[in-house]
Design a protein around this motif. Structure first.
Motif, PDB file in Angstrom:
ATOM      1  N   ARG A   1       0.747  -1.108   0.011  1.00  0.00           N
ATOM      2  CA  ARG A   1       0.198  -0.037   0.092  1.00  0.00           C
ATOM      3  C   ARG A   1       0.825   1.289  -0.152  1.00  0.00           C
ATOM      4  NH1 ARG A   1      -3.691  -2.986   4.273  1.00  0.00           N
ATOM      5  NH2 ARG A   1      -5.335  -3.793   3.020  1.00  0.00           N
TER       6      ARG A   1
ATOM      7  N   ARG B   1       1.016   4.034  -3.040  1.00  0.00           N
ATOM      8  CA  ARG B   1       0.666   5.469  -2.895  1.00  0.00           C
ATOM      9  C   ARG B   1       1.973   6.412  -3.329  1.00  0.00           C
ATOM     10  NH1 ARG B   1      -0.248   8.592   2.790  1.00  0.00           N
ATOM     11  NH2 ARG B   1      -0.770  10.658   1.953  1.00  0.00           N
TER      12      ARG B   1
ATOM     13  N   THR C   1      -4.626  -2.178  -3.104  1.00  0.00           N
ATOM     14  CA  THR C   1      -5.064  -1.610  -1.831  1.00  0.00           C
ATOM     15  C   THR C   1      -6.242  -2.243  -0.966  1.00  0.00           C
ATOM     16  OG1 THR C   1      -6.264   0.096  -2.407  1.00  0.00           O
ATOM     17  CG2 THR C   1      -3.865   0.571  -1.977  1.00  0.00           C
TER      18      THR C   1
END
Lengths: 149, 142
Positions: free
Chosen positions: A26, A30, A40
């Motif tokens: 995750r 990002r 995610t």
């Protein structure tokens, strides 16, 4: 001093297994501005047919990096890290990396070429999972700039 | 789902722009483990002869594939991805840097249900990646 061409064909020891964690995937997603929920959301990943969230394609570099550190430290290779520039990068996948994978990488030096005083080192890292099955091959060409004359 | 038969070489499939700030570089350093200080310290960048802090090449590579992932809808369909790093992306401390990605069909491989998508990635009007190619699988899901 130029990179030692005798390192062509040499391989490194397999890296310690890298455990791919959900939060790391995750965090990486990002950082590369990825928007797909398959990176995610475990439910979205499972609905798409994966066992867990899928890492962005270039996440493989995190595992490959352990092998590039081995390359830079290879005895007798004569690679001056302060002069290294990343020339090119290639990833070839059998399957995507998913959270829960335990990945091991083995680097082999494919070629060392000289061009205008610079050395170009191409290294191929084969990344496999805990069963030994191939996941992705990561290939980097590093340009080692010539010494200042 | 996009079918390989629908694609023609030269078709534009996606375009997008992204802004890199110094924050983006610090975030990528942490996520990737690449803590080379030329990506966050001006004094170090200048001391090695650079005009200033540069984006990680792997950050540019990682972001540039995203329009293709959004187009195919599944990151697991990326079967190959390659780039050459041809020009640096200089990231101004206050303005940041904007990169633009244009993705076009470079080749259609119907026998393998694959397509090659070619990326043109520009910063300040110059291309920063060479031979940036993404191989995607468009095979129907079983």
């Amino acid at each position: 001093m130029a990179v030692n061409p005798d390192i062509v064909g040499r391989s490194c020891e397999p890296t310690e297994p890298y455990a791919v964690g959900r939060e790391k995937v995750r965090e990486f997603a990002r950082a590369v501005m990825a928007t797909s929920p398959i990176h995610t959301d475990v439910g979205a990943a499972r609905a798409a047919g994966y066992t867990d969230i899928v890492a962005p394609p270039t996440f493989a570099v995190v595992v490959q990096e352990k092998t590039l550190a081995q390359l830079l430290a290879m005895p007798g290779a004569n690679i001056d890290f302060s002069r290294v520039v990343h020339g090119s990068q290639d990833f070839t996948f059998t399957r995507p990396i998913v959270a829960g994978d335990e990945l091991t990488a083995v680097l082999t030096v494919e070629s060392v070429k000289s061009l205008a005083g610079n050395s170009m080192v191409t290294a191929v890292s084969q990344i496999t999972d805990a069963t030994g099955a191939h996941v992705v091959t990561a290939t980097s060409t590093l340009v080692v700039r010539a010494d200042d004359a | 789902m996009i079918a390989v038969e629908q694609l023609t070489v030269g078709d534009e499939v996606a375009t997008a722009s992204y802004r890199f700030t110094r924050d983006s570089l610090v975030r990528y350093a942490g996520a990737s483990g690449d803590f080379n200080p030329i990506h966050y310290r001006d004094d170090v960048a200048v001391s090695v002869g650079l005009p200033g802090v540069l984006a990680h090449g792997m950050l540019t590579m990682g972001v540039a594939v995203q329009p293709v992932v959004e187009w195919i809808g599944d990151p697991g369909r990326v079967r190959g991805y390659q780039v050459k790093f041809t020009r640096p992306v200089l990231v101004d401390p206050s303005e940041g840097a904007e990169i633009t990605v244009l993705a076009k069909v470079g080749a259609v491989i119907p026998e393998d249900q694959m397509a090659r998508i070619d990326l043109t990635v520009t910063f300040n009007g110059d291309t920063v990646l060479g031979k940036a190619q993404v191989l995607v699988s468009l095979a129907p899901t079983a």
